[in-house]
Structure formats: structure tokens, C-alpha cells
Design a protein around this motif. Sequence first.
Motif, mmCIF file in Angstrom:
data_model
loop_
_atom_site.group_PDB
_atom_site.id
_atom_site.type_symbol
_atom_site.label_atom_id
_atom_site.label_comp_id
_atom_site.label_asym_id
_atom_site.label_seq_id
_atom_site.Cartn_x
_atom_site.Cartn_y
_atom_site.Cartn_z
ATOM 1 N N LEU A 71 0.829 -1.205 0.000
ATOM 2 C CA LEU A 71 0.000 0.000 0.000
ATOM 3 C C LEU A 71 0.864 1.257 0.000
ATOM 4 N N ILE A 107 0.685 3.949 -3.011
ATOM 5 C CA ILE A 107 0.360 5.360 -2.767
ATOM 6 C C ILE A 107 1.470 6.255 -3.292
ATOM 7 N N TYR A 158 1.078 6.361 -6.998
ATOM 8 C CA TYR A 158 -0.117 7.125 -7.362
ATOM 9 C C TYR A 158 0.136 8.623 -7.238
ATOM 10 N N LEU A 207 -1.534 -2.567 -8.822
ATOM 11 C CA LEU A 207 -2.285 -1.332 -8.637
ATOM 12 C C LEU A 207 -3.097 -0.974 -9.866
ATOM 13 N N PRO A 233 -5.054 2.576 -10.738
ATOM 14 C CA PRO A 233 -5.456 3.909 -10.296
ATOM 15 C C PRO A 233 -6.771 4.295 -10.963
ATOM 16 N N TYR A 264 -7.224 -0.971 -5.911
ATOM 17 C CA TYR A 264 -7.713 0.193 -6.649
ATOM 18 C C TYR A 264 -7.624 1.421 -5.760
ATOM 19 N N LEU A 265 -6.998 2.471 -6.265
ATOM 20 C CA LEU A 265 -6.908 3.744 -5.554
ATOM 21 C C LEU A 265 -7.628 4.822 -6.344
ATOM 22 N N GLU A 266 -8.397 5.638 -5.641
ATOM 23 C CA GLU A 266 -9.032 6.782 -6.281
ATOM 24 C C GLU A 266 -9.050 7.960 -5.314
ATOM 25 N N LYS A 267 -8.947 9.142 -5.897
ATOM 26 C CA LYS A 267 -8.989 10.355 -5.090
ATOM 27 C C LYS A 267 -10.344 11.013 -5.288
ATOM 28 N N LEU A 324 -7.726 10.078 -0.492
ATOM 29 C CA LEU A 324 -7.435 8.867 -1.244
ATOM 30 C C LEU A 324 -8.187 7.692 -0.630
ATOM 31 N N TYR A 325 -8.892 6.933 -1.479
ATOM 32 C CA TYR A 325 -9.661 5.774 -1.040
ATOM 33 C C TYR A 325 -9.138 4.530 -1.747
ATOM 34 N N GLN A 326 -9.361 3.383 -1.115
ATOM 35 C CA GLN A 326 -8.912 2.117 -1.697
ATOM 36 C C GLN A 326 -10.011 1.072 -1.648
#
Length: 196
Positions: free
Chosen positions: A17, A21, A24, A116, A118, A157-160, A165-167
Motif C-alpha cells: 500500500l 500510494i 499514485y 495497482l 489507479p 484500486y486507488l481513487e482520489k 485517497l480511497y482504496q
Amino acid sequence: MRTEAVLLDSAVLADFLVDAIREYTTCTPELPPRSWAVLLGRVAGDAMRVEGVRFATNIRETDERVLQEFDSTIIPRFGACYANGRRGFWCEPRELLRITTEAEAQGLDVLGSIHLHPDWHRIGPPHERGLRVSQEPTPMDRHLFHGSGWPLNMILYLEKREGRLYQSIGAWAPPDDPEAGAGCRALPIRLETPER
């Protein structure tokens, strides 16, 4: 016996993680983030218990055979976006052998990999925002999961959103036949919970 679930202490993924991050937060539309690692663990009845993560060298941009594979097979099949050398991961074979040997010495197996995704449909170049990305496998992922034959393939999966930032994370068994349009089978993730 068919695997029905993934058992996971979320602390096992802490280093992955952190790497994801970092990738990302430093990516650009021209230089997509990439983070990939090998998952180690044990099969416990009808479940796989993930007990370790090991990083390895990516030879995607440096090995002539890999470059040829992308030029002749991957790019024509999955799109020009894979001409970008930051797209895709190809583990250095000697490192995978070392990781496998070390795992076996610890009584562990190589279960698969984690990588990952994104929110590229938001942060990528405008011409690549049509494909919504998530913790679910892309057509290229299905191809690679089938090719590796590993029983476990995880996607972080990471998204802002709104400055935070959320996963989310998905776990997948490889498709039996991606050529026939078969999808990957989702594997539920059971997070270890302290009893007190």
C-alpha cells in the motif's frame, strides 16, 4: 479442492500500500503509476491465506524478448496504450525463482500477485478516460492471469475524491479460457479481525 476465499490480515499488505500510494501520488498522465508484487502464503482447506508480499524487478522496459512480446502480441490485441513502457509488469525470472525458493524454505507457496489500478479514467490522459478502471480485471489482466496460472490475483484500486485517497481491493481466480470471453472468478476476501 476449489478455492472459495482469501484470508488476509490487512497489515500484510502495508508495504504494498505504501508503494502504491507513492506511485499514485507521483504519477503523471504520461507516466502511469505501477506497483506490483508477489503474494506468498498457504492453502488452508478451501481458502488461501496471504502471509507475505515480495517486490521484484520489472523487466518490461529493458528485456528485448519482453519488448518484442508487447510489440507483436500485447499492443495489437489490447491497444496502443500498452506501447507506454510504464504499462504492464514482467517479473525478472531469476528473481521469481529466488522468491519461490525463499518462500518454500519458509513453508510458504507463491499464491499469485497483486498490482495497482489507479482511477485512470479520472487522472489519465484525456484520450484514455473512456475505460473505467476499478479493482476488477481488465481484458489485459485476464490475459495475464490466465497465462501465469497462479490461483490468486489481487488488484488494489486507488481513487482520489474530495482531496482524499480511497482504496478497494479485489481478489480473482484466473479465467479458464480468456479467449472465449470467460471472466475471472471473484474470490471473497475475509479480513482477519482481532478478537478483543
